[in-house]
Write a protein that holds these residues in place. Sequence first.
Motif, PDB file in Angstrom:
ATOM      1  N   LEU A  25      11.790  -5.610   0.357  1.00  0.00           N
ATOM      2  CA  LEU A  25      12.697  -6.084  -0.639  1.00  0.00           C
ATOM      3  C   LEU A  25      14.186  -5.773  -0.239  1.00  0.00           C
ATOM      4  O   LEU A  25      15.006  -6.664  -0.213  1.00  0.00           O
ATOM      5  CB  LEU A  25      12.611  -6.053  -2.045  1.00  0.00           C
ATOM      6  CG  LEU A  25      11.053  -6.522  -2.518  1.00  0.00           C
ATOM      7  CD1 LEU A  25      10.781  -6.294  -4.115  1.00  0.00           C
ATOM      8  CD2 LEU A  25      11.497  -8.119  -2.520  1.00  0.00           C
ATOM      9  N   GLY A  26      14.270  -4.578   0.004  1.00  0.00           N
ATOM     10  CA  GLY A  26      15.435  -4.027   0.383  1.00  0.00           C
ATOM     11  C   GLY A  26      16.149  -5.046   1.742  1.00  0.00           C
ATOM     12  O   GLY A  26      17.566  -4.872   1.718  1.00  0.00           O
ATOM     13  N   ILE A  27      15.432  -5.522   2.590  1.00  0.00           N
ATOM     14  CA  ILE A  27      15.808  -6.051   3.647  1.00  0.00           C
ATOM     15  C   ILE A  27      15.892  -7.522   3.386  1.00  0.00           C
ATOM     16  O   ILE A  27      16.733  -8.122   3.777  1.00  0.00           O
ATOM     17  CB  ILE A  27      14.912  -5.906   4.910  1.00  0.00           C
ATOM     18  CG1 ILE A  27      14.975  -4.549   5.257  1.00  0.00           C
ATOM     19  CG2 ILE A  27      15.103  -6.847   5.934  1.00  0.00           C
ATOM     20  CD1 ILE A  27      13.965  -4.132   6.285  1.00  0.00           C
ATOM     21  N   VAL A  28      14.821  -8.070   2.612  1.00  0.00           N
ATOM     22  CA  VAL A  28      14.761  -9.385   2.481  1.00  0.00           C
ATOM     23  C   VAL A  28      15.871  -9.964   1.494  1.00  0.00           C
ATOM     24  O   VAL A  28      16.603 -11.119   1.679  1.00  0.00           O
ATOM     25  CB  VAL A  28      13.615 -10.060   1.902  1.00  0.00           C
ATOM     26  CG1 VAL A  28      13.482 -11.306   1.466  1.00  0.00           C
ATOM     27  CG2 VAL A  28      12.437  -9.856   3.040  1.00  0.00           C
ATOM     28  N   ILE A  29      16.269  -9.111   0.380  1.00  0.00           N
ATOM     29  CA  ILE A  29      17.308  -9.522  -0.565  1.00  0.00           C
ATOM     30  C   ILE A  29      18.494  -9.875  -0.060  1.00  0.00           C
ATOM     31  O   ILE A  29      19.192 -10.976  -0.302  1.00  0.00           O
ATOM     32  CB  ILE A  29      17.151  -8.749  -1.824  1.00  0.00           C
ATOM     33  CG1 ILE A  29      15.909  -8.868  -2.517  1.00  0.00           C
ATOM     34  CG2 ILE A  29      18.270  -9.100  -2.897  1.00  0.00           C
ATOM     35  CD1 ILE A  29      15.618  -8.072  -3.604  1.00  0.00           C
ATOM     36  N   PRO A  30      19.244  -8.992   0.584  1.00  0.00           N
ATOM     37  CA  PRO A  30      20.372  -9.082   1.302  1.00  0.00           C
ATOM     38  C   PRO A  30      20.397 -10.124   2.401  1.00  0.00           C
ATOM     39  O   PRO A  30      21.288 -11.013   2.328  1.00  0.00           O
ATOM     40  CB  PRO A  30      20.732  -7.807   2.027  1.00  0.00           C
ATOM     41  CG  PRO A  30      19.901  -6.672   1.181  1.00  0.00           C
ATOM     42  CD  PRO A  30      18.897  -7.419   0.886  1.00  0.00           C
ATOM     43  N   LEU A  31      19.653 -10.343   3.185  1.00  0.00           N
ATOM     44  CA  LEU A  31      19.213 -11.510   3.976  1.00  0.00           C
ATOM     45  C   LEU A  31      19.316 -12.929   3.164  1.00  0.00           C
ATOM     46  O   LEU A  31      20.188 -13.900   3.565  1.00  0.00           O
ATOM     47  CB  LEU A  31      18.190 -11.578   4.788  1.00  0.00           C
ATOM     48  CG  LEU A  31      18.219 -10.276   5.904  1.00  0.00           C
ATOM     49  CD1 LEU A  31      16.699 -10.395   6.675  1.00  0.00           C
ATOM     50  CD2 LEU A  31      19.222 -10.693   6.803  1.00  0.00           C
ATOM     51  N   PHE A  32      18.310 -13.020   1.886  1.00  0.00           N
ATOM     52  CA  PHE A  32      18.708 -14.227   0.936  1.00  0.00           C
ATOM     53  C   PHE A  32      20.049 -14.355   0.834  1.00  0.00           C
ATOM     54  O   PHE A  32      20.604 -15.740   0.767  1.00  0.00           O
ATOM     55  CB  PHE A  32      17.726 -14.144  -0.011  1.00  0.00           C
ATOM     56  CG  PHE A  32      17.657 -15.263  -0.983  1.00  0.00           C
ATOM     57  CD1 PHE A  32      16.792 -16.441  -0.524  1.00  0.00           C
ATOM     58  CD2 PHE A  32      18.050 -15.026  -2.210  1.00  0.00           C
ATOM     59  CE1 PHE A  32      17.008 -17.272  -1.322  1.00  0.00           C
ATOM     60  CE2 PHE A  32      18.182 -16.118  -2.965  1.00  0.00           C
ATOM     61  CZ  PHE A  32      17.601 -17.176  -2.574  1.00  0.00           C
TER      62      PHE A  32
ATOM     63  N   LEU B  33       3.236   6.181   4.137  1.00  0.00           N
ATOM     64  CA  LEU B  33       3.662   5.029   3.448  1.00  0.00           C
ATOM     65  C   LEU B  33       2.777   4.472   2.526  1.00  0.00           C
ATOM     66  O   LEU B  33       1.797   3.761   2.872  1.00  0.00           O
ATOM     67  CB  LEU B  33       4.439   3.775   4.061  1.00  0.00           C
ATOM     68  CG  LEU B  33       5.685   4.682   5.192  1.00  0.00           C
ATOM     69  CD1 LEU B  33       6.102   3.160   6.089  1.00  0.00           C
ATOM     70  CD2 LEU B  33       6.639   5.209   4.631  1.00  0.00           C
ATOM     71  N   THR B  34       3.367   4.474   1.161  1.00  0.00           N
ATOM     72  CA  THR B  34       2.298   3.833   0.206  1.00  0.00           C
ATOM     73  C   THR B  34       2.831   2.277  -0.156  1.00  0.00           C
ATOM     74  O   THR B  34       3.968   1.987   0.360  1.00  0.00           O
ATOM     75  CB  THR B  34       2.573   4.539  -1.103  1.00  0.00           C
ATOM     76  OG1 THR B  34       3.873   4.217  -1.431  1.00  0.00           O
ATOM     77  CG2 THR B  34       2.351   5.795  -1.164  1.00  0.00           C
ATOM     78  N   PRO B  35       2.100   1.558  -0.387  1.00  0.00           N
ATOM     79  CA  PRO B  35       2.323  -0.005  -0.478  1.00  0.00           C
ATOM     80  C   PRO B  35       3.549  -0.086  -1.651  1.00  0.00           C
ATOM     81  O   PRO B  35       4.218  -1.028  -1.054  1.00  0.00           O
ATOM     82  CB  PRO B  35       0.996  -0.654  -1.325  1.00  0.00           C
ATOM     83  CG  PRO B  35      -0.116   0.404  -1.050  1.00  0.00           C
ATOM     84  CD  PRO B  35       0.448   1.833  -0.938  1.00  0.00           C
ATOM     85  N   LYS B  36       3.584   0.697  -2.415  1.00  0.00           N
ATOM     86  CA  LYS B  36       4.937   0.487  -3.217  1.00  0.00           C
ATOM     87  C   LYS B  36       6.243   0.807  -2.606  1.00  0.00           C
ATOM     88  O   LYS B  36       7.221  -0.171  -2.627  1.00  0.00           O
ATOM     89  CB  LYS B  36       4.781   1.541  -4.548  1.00  0.00           C
ATOM     90  CG  LYS B  36       5.818   1.363  -5.680  1.00  0.00           C
ATOM     91  CD  LYS B  36       5.577   2.514  -6.684  1.00  0.00           C
ATOM     92  CE  LYS B  36       6.477   2.131  -7.701  1.00  0.00           C
ATOM     93  NZ  LYS B  36       6.260   3.087  -8.771  1.00  0.00           N
ATOM     94  N   VAL B  37       6.189   1.757  -1.555  1.00  0.00           N
ATOM     95  CA  VAL B  37       7.331   2.031  -0.841  1.00  0.00           C
ATOM     96  C   VAL B  37       7.600   0.887   0.271  1.00  0.00           C
ATOM     97  O   VAL B  37       8.719   0.329   0.545  1.00  0.00           O
ATOM     98  CB  VAL B  37       7.207   3.604   0.047  1.00  0.00           C
ATOM     99  CG1 VAL B  37       8.345   3.583   0.979  1.00  0.00           C
ATOM    100  CG2 VAL B  37       7.158   4.558  -0.907  1.00  0.00           C
TER     101      VAL B  37
END
Length: 79
Positions: A18-25, A8-12
């Motif tokens: 972000l895909g997890i944090v944004i919906p939670l936010f 896994l690269t840092p970009k991934v």
Amino acid sequence: MTKSTTKLTPKVIVLASLGIVIPLFILSISFLAVKSDAKNQQKYAQQRAEMDERINEKLKAKQIQLDVEAASEANLKSQ
């Protein structure tokens, strides 16, 4: 049988987090908005009740004043 492993690269990792944090936010903000709206609706209902009470008191006072004036006019006419 070969097993392919991808690192896994840092970009991934950033995109996945972000895909997890944004919906939670978004969910937390919407929950706070609904909670705040419920409090505001309760406060508005209380204010409406207070205004209705004051209006009714004013109407009663005005009706009493009109009744007193009518009674005094009736007394003047009968004399």
